[in-house]
Design an enzyme around this catalytic site. Sequence first.
Site, short mmCIF file in Angstrom:
data_model
loop_
_atom_site.label_atom_id
_atom_site.label_comp_id
_atom_site.label_asym_id
_atom_site.label_seq_id
_atom_site.Cartn_x
_atom_site.Cartn_y
_atom_site.Cartn_z
N SER A 1 0.86 -1.18 0.00
CA SER A 1 0.00 0.00 0.00
C SER A 1 0.90 1.24 0.00
CB SER A 1 -0.94 0.01 1.21
OG SER A 1 -0.24 -0.28 2.38
N HIS B 1 -11.49 -6.20 -4.64
CA HIS B 1 -10.11 -5.86 -4.98
C HIS B 1 -9.33 -7.09 -5.35
CE1 HIS B 1 -9.28 -1.67 -4.46
NE2 HIS B 1 -10.17 -1.63 -3.49
N HIS C 1 -2.12 -10.40 3.37
CA HIS C 1 -1.53 -10.17 4.70
C HIS C 1 -1.87 -11.31 5.66
CE1 HIS C 1 -1.55 -6.09 2.97
NE2 HIS C 1 -0.51 -5.86 3.74
N TYR D 1 -2.81 -11.00 8.62
CA TYR D 1 -4.00 -10.67 9.42
C TYR D 1 -5.31 -11.09 8.75
CZ TYR D 1 -4.14 -6.37 6.54
OH TYR D 1 -4.16 -5.48 5.50
N GLU D 2 -5.23 -11.47 7.47
CA GLU D 2 -6.44 -11.95 6.80
C GLU D 2 -6.87 -13.31 7.31
OE1 GLU D 2 -6.43 -11.16 2.45
OE2 GLU D 2 -4.78 -9.80 2.87
N ALA E 1 4.16 0.14 3.32
CA ALA E 1 3.93 1.36 4.09
C ALA E 1 3.95 0.95 5.55
CB ALA E 1 2.59 1.97 3.72
N MET F 1 2.70 -4.62 8.94
CA MET F 1 1.97 -5.90 8.99
C MET F 1 2.29 -6.79 7.80
SD MET F 1 -1.68 -4.35 10.25
CE MET F 1 -1.75 -2.95 11.39
N SER F 2 3.48 -6.63 7.24
CA SER F 2 3.80 -7.43 6.05
C SER F 2 5.29 -7.72 5.97
CB SER F 2 3.36 -6.67 4.79
OG SER F 2 4.17 -5.54 4.57
N ASN G 1 3.01 7.05 8.64
CA ASN G 1 2.43 7.64 9.87
C ASN G 1 3.43 7.46 10.99
OD1 ASN G 1 1.16 4.68 9.53
ND2 ASN G 1 1.46 5.08 11.71
N HIS H 1 -6.23 5.54 8.24
CA HIS H 1 -5.84 4.96 6.96
C HIS H 1 -5.72 6.02 5.87
CE1 HIS H 1 -5.10 1.58 4.38
NE2 HIS H 1 -6.09 1.89 3.57
I1 8IG Z 1 0.78 2.13 6.88
O1 8IG Z 1 1.62 2.25 12.64
C1 8IG Z 1 1.04 1.34 8.61
N1 8IG Z 1 1.04 0.02 8.78
N2 8IG Z 1 1.54 -2.31 12.73
N3 8IG Z 1 1.58 -0.01 12.71
C2 8IG Z 1 1.47 -1.20 12.05
N4 8IG Z 1 1.28 -1.30 10.76
C3 8IG Z 1 1.22 -0.15 10.08
C4 8IG Z 1 1.32 1.10 10.67
C5 8IG Z 1 1.52 1.17 12.07
N5 8IG Z 1 1.19 2.02 9.73
#
Ligand code: 8IG
Length: 276
Positions: A39, A71, A97, A99-100, A127, A214-215, A238, A250
């Site tokens: 992303s 998607h 991912h 988390y899916e 990201a 998360m990846s 972020n 997001h």
């Molecule tokens: I974009 O702040 C993104 N992905 N775990 N923490 C985690 N995953 C993210 C973050 C974040 N920002």
Amino acid sequence: MTSSEALYKDPLGTAQKAADEIGERTGVAKHDIALVMGSGWVGAVDALGNPSYECDAHEIAGFLPPTVEGHSGKVRSYALDGDTGPIRALVFLGRTHYYEGKGMEPVVHSVRTAVKAGCKVVILTNACGGINTAYKVGQPVLIRDHISLTAASPLIGADFVDLTDLYSKRIRAIVKAEDDSLQEGVYVHWRGPAYETPAEILMMRTLGADLVGMSTVPEAIAAHALGAEILGISLVTNAAAGVTGEKLNHEEVIAAGKAAASRMGALLKGVIPKLL
Ligand code: 8IG
């Protein structure tokens, strides 16, 4: 047996099948380098020009059907000029991912397919949140090493693969020569899908982490286990939880990705010819 059932029974066999299908569809018997665009990175591929082939990933063996949002990831093939000859790049737009909740196999199927298709170098982009307070939103950071807080591995059985140089020193040096303002950091894999609490971010910083996402980590391990050299690049979109006191959203992530796309594209276009 559908190709997604086969993915769980025989992941490497399914990856080989997917690679063969890509070879047939693209007319390219062997690809050299793979890119997984996370992303915030999809805009960066525009810098590579027009692909010679594109399809929906789920048309290829082992790639999951589209999720509810409709998607679907795309698979593209590009013919690029390298410093020592033509380079064929296999590009995955989007990823599955952990988390899916579908396990590790679909998470790493793209990179296994890429290696079976011939790729010697795998570029993983993402990201992420910035834990290191020196990082600014919109800043790309090279992954120097990782910490797996999921401790979930894509490998099964006695595959005791060495991860000492997981994020290739050779490739990091090439990328830093291209852009000497690039920092390097340690990336934490967090399962998600919830972001961290501020206390968890403090824990991560204390453990020596700079970036959290998360990846990437499962893909890096799976591709390296098959012999590929890995480049990981995170775009800080972020500040991690508690760093600024602001809430995470997001939209901020999407906006930071859009703003950085042309710089990221130029970086990729600049380094790819030098990698093989
Ligand atoms: I974009 O702040 C993104 N992905 N775990 N923490 C985690 N995953 C993210 C973050 C974040 N920002």
